[in-house]
Each structure stands twice: as structure tokens, then as C-alpha cells.
Design a protein around this motif. Sequence first.
Motif, PDB file in Angstrom:
ATOM      1  N   GLN A 125       0.946  -1.100  -0.023  1.00  0.00           N
ATOM      2  CA  GLN A 125      -0.046   0.140  -0.114  1.00  0.00           C
ATOM      3  C   GLN A 125       0.897   1.361  -0.060  1.00  0.00           C
ATOM      4  O   GLN A 125       1.975   1.309   0.332  1.00  0.00           O
ATOM      5  CB  GLN A 125      -0.886  -0.003   1.146  1.00  0.00           C
ATOM      6  N   GLY A 180      -5.157   2.681  -1.822  1.00  0.00           N
ATOM      7  CA  GLY A 180      -6.073   2.041  -0.733  1.00  0.00           C
ATOM      8  C   GLY A 180      -7.461   2.877  -0.463  1.00  0.00           C
ATOM      9  O   GLY A 180      -7.913   3.845  -1.135  1.00  0.00           O
ATOM     10  N   GLN A 181      -8.162   2.303   0.593  1.00  0.00           N
ATOM     11  CA  GLN A 181      -9.738   2.916   0.838  1.00  0.00           C
ATOM     12  C   GLN A 181      -9.478   4.111   1.906  1.00  0.00           C
ATOM     13  O   GLN A 181     -10.686   4.687   1.925  1.00  0.00           O
ATOM     14  CB  GLN A 181     -10.392   1.690   1.300  1.00  0.00           C
ATOM     15  N   GLY A 223      -4.692   6.844  -0.487  1.00  0.00           N
ATOM     16  CA  GLY A 223      -5.676   6.813  -1.519  1.00  0.00           C
ATOM     17  C   GLY A 223      -6.178   7.924  -2.540  1.00  0.00           C
ATOM     18  O   GLY A 223      -7.274   7.969  -3.182  1.00  0.00           O
ATOM     19  N   ASP A 265      -6.229   0.225  -8.240  1.00  0.00           N
ATOM     20  CA  ASP A 265      -7.526  -0.571  -7.941  1.00  0.00           C
ATOM     21  C   ASP A 265      -8.825   0.082  -8.368  1.00  0.00           C
ATOM     22  O   ASP A 265      -8.971   1.252  -7.842  1.00  0.00           O
ATOM     23  CB  ASP A 265      -7.311  -0.705  -6.286  1.00  0.00           C
ATOM     24  N   ASN A 310     -11.313   0.859  -5.001  1.00  0.00           N
ATOM     25  CA  ASN A 310     -10.929   1.450  -3.905  1.00  0.00           C
ATOM     26  C   ASN A 310     -11.134   3.058  -3.914  1.00  0.00           C
ATOM     27  O   ASN A 310     -11.225   3.794  -2.846  1.00  0.00           O
ATOM     28  CB  ASN A 310      -9.353   1.436  -3.696  1.00  0.00           C
ATOM     29  N   TRP A 311     -10.885   3.722  -5.286  1.00  0.00           N
ATOM     30  CA  TRP A 311     -11.009   5.063  -5.452  1.00  0.00           C
ATOM     31  C   TRP A 311     -12.397   5.658  -4.612  1.00  0.00           C
ATOM     32  O   TRP A 311     -12.352   6.663  -4.061  1.00  0.00           O
ATOM     33  CB  TRP A 311     -10.799   5.781  -6.741  1.00  0.00           C
ATOM     34  N   HIS A 312     -13.490   4.909  -4.834  1.00  0.00           N
ATOM     35  CA  HIS A 312     -14.758   5.141  -4.254  1.00  0.00           C
ATOM     36  C   HIS A 312     -14.618   5.480  -2.815  1.00  0.00           C
ATOM     37  O   HIS A 312     -15.217   6.263  -2.403  1.00  0.00           O
ATOM     38  CB  HIS A 312     -15.761   4.037  -4.721  1.00  0.00           C
ATOM     39  N   TRP A 313     -14.149   4.511  -1.899  1.00  0.00           N
ATOM     40  CA  TRP A 313     -13.903   4.644  -0.684  1.00  0.00           C
ATOM     41  C   TRP A 313     -13.310   5.932  -0.152  1.00  0.00           C
ATOM     42  O   TRP A 313     -13.493   6.844   0.831  1.00  0.00           O
ATOM     43  CB  TRP A 313     -13.103   3.574  -0.050  1.00  0.00           C
ATOM     44  N   ALA A 314     -12.243   6.398  -0.971  1.00  0.00           N
ATOM     45  CA  ALA A 314     -11.396   7.440  -0.685  1.00  0.00           C
ATOM     46  C   ALA A 314     -11.914   8.630  -1.488  1.00  0.00           C
ATOM     47  O   ALA A 314     -11.333   9.719  -1.360  1.00  0.00           O
ATOM     48  CB  ALA A 314     -10.001   7.609  -1.272  1.00  0.00           C
ATOM     49  N   VAL A 320     -17.882  -1.542  -7.217  1.00  0.00           N
ATOM     50  CA  VAL A 320     -18.470  -1.211  -5.928  1.00  0.00           C
ATOM     51  C   VAL A 320     -20.068  -1.100  -5.794  1.00  0.00           C
ATOM     52  O   VAL A 320     -20.680  -0.533  -6.627  1.00  0.00           O
ATOM     53  CB  VAL A 320     -17.653  -0.040  -5.312  1.00  0.00           C
ATOM     54  N   ARG A 376     -20.397   0.179   1.577  1.00  0.00           N
ATOM     55  CA  ARG A 376     -19.716  -0.326   0.328  1.00  0.00           C
ATOM     56  C   ARG A 376     -19.090  -1.563   0.254  1.00  0.00           C
ATOM     57  O   ARG A 376     -18.659  -2.241   1.319  1.00  0.00           O
ATOM     58  CB  ARG A 376     -18.640   0.849  -0.208  1.00  0.00           C
TER      59      ARG A 376
END
Length: 269
Positions: free
Chosen positions: A116, A150-151, A156, A179, A182-186, A209, A216
Motif C-alpha cells: 500500500q 487504498g481505501q 488513496g 484498484d 478503492n477510489w470510491h472509498w477515498a 463497488v 460499500r
Amino acid sequence: MNQKSRIDEKRAEVVIVASAFGADAIRRDGHAAWAAVAARAGADGFEVRRELFADDADSQPDALAQLGARIRAHGLWAVHSTPATLFRDDGALDLDSLRLAIDEAAAMDARIVKLQLGGTERGVATDPATLDRLMSAIAASKARVVVENGQLKAGGTIGAFDALFAALPARSGLAMTFDTGNWHWAEQDPLDAAQRLAPHVAYVHCKAVMGEGARRFAAAPANGDARFATLLAQLPGDVPRGIEYPFIPGADGSLDADAARQVARIAAF
């Protein structure tokens, strides 16, 4: 001829990430047992997840060498993935974590070693001394060293990767695992990320996602998912694609059929 050789040689190589079979199954049975399922599904590679080792003995050099040999015996190549971060919480380079990941990947004879990014929400250290230490460590690695988004906002964001790669010389040895989910989480735009970071991408983690906010979860891209197809089209087409969403059991409880179906789908996107 290995099963994967039946598929068009020109397609992107497909890696199955061990967690797609379920964390509990990997910890119970070990990675090697599920590498056999990945091979039957037609995958090219298998991503070992360090956090899914049952105990510390699994991360010792002899155990890693045996695991790597068993993966190769199935006609697959290995990715060694560690949850360790390349940069610490204060943004400084974590040279010990990088060297350990490289040594473990070497013991396994992995093609790719993935960490990461880490760092702070503002980014990571990019001063010349830090970058020199980073590149010197990477130069000792036989495996391709990649960092993943990362998330969390720390490690991220598009800007953190943009700034790091802008500071590094073109042949630094460091590349990126992109990824798609993972962009959505960040709270980052994946398409913007792809357009800005594509030249640095050497490996893609594929997932859609579902849900919102803390609810999510990763899922297979839907058939005809135009957004996902557009995103992949912005990324290099000749880099491996990893499946990092859960397979769905068949009527008999087996994951084999869905694994084979998803390998073919991700190769064809």
C-alpha cells in the motif's frame, strides 16, 4: 498445455487474488490449495495475501519458497501482496517494510510485489534523499515493485500518487497497482485517476463497488458495465488484471464455475 493457454495469447493476463475465494477459506486450507482452483479456472497468476497467512510460520523463507513452487507447479506465476505501507503515517519512507516485502517476494519467486502507498492525507515524502533510498531498495528487487491506492484518504488520493511519480525519474523502478474500486472509498474519481496515472500502472485490481458510504462492498462488474469498460480502456491493455471480488458458489457449493466465468469476463473487458 495449461488450461490458460487455450485462451487467446494476446489477451491481458488475469490474476486471481486469493481473497476472491474468501478469507476464511484461505486461512483454513492455505494458499496453495486455492492456487489449484485458480489454475483450473484458466488464470495466469495467483496473488498471495500476506494478511491471510494462518500463522507467522507461513511467512518464513522456506515456507514461502514451498508456496511459490506449488503455485508454479500449477502453471501460474505469483504476486506477493502485503498490507504493509511504503510510507509511514508521518509520510516518511518505511524502508524496513519495503525490504521485508522484497525479501519475501524473492523467497516466493514472485513476479510482482505489492504494498500500500500509505503516508498522510497530504501525501508522502518526495525529497531527493528519500527517493534515492527508495530507488536503491527497489533496484535490489527481482520482482516488480508496485504500490496500490487504498481505501483511506491517506494513501488513496490521486494527488498523492501524481506527486510521487512526478518527483521520481522515469526509470525509478516503482509502478502502480490501480484498484478500480478503492477510489470510491477515498472519494476520488476513478476515471480522473486513470487519465492521470495510466502511464505508471503495471497491474490492475478489478472490481465494481456496490452500496454507499460505510456500506460499500466489492462486486463483479455487471454484464455490459460501460463505466467499468471505459475505465479499463484508459489503462494499459497489456498489464495483468487481478480479480479482487468474491466468487459466487454454484449449486454444489463450489466456486470453480464462477471463477472460470470471471476469468474469461475480465480478460474480455
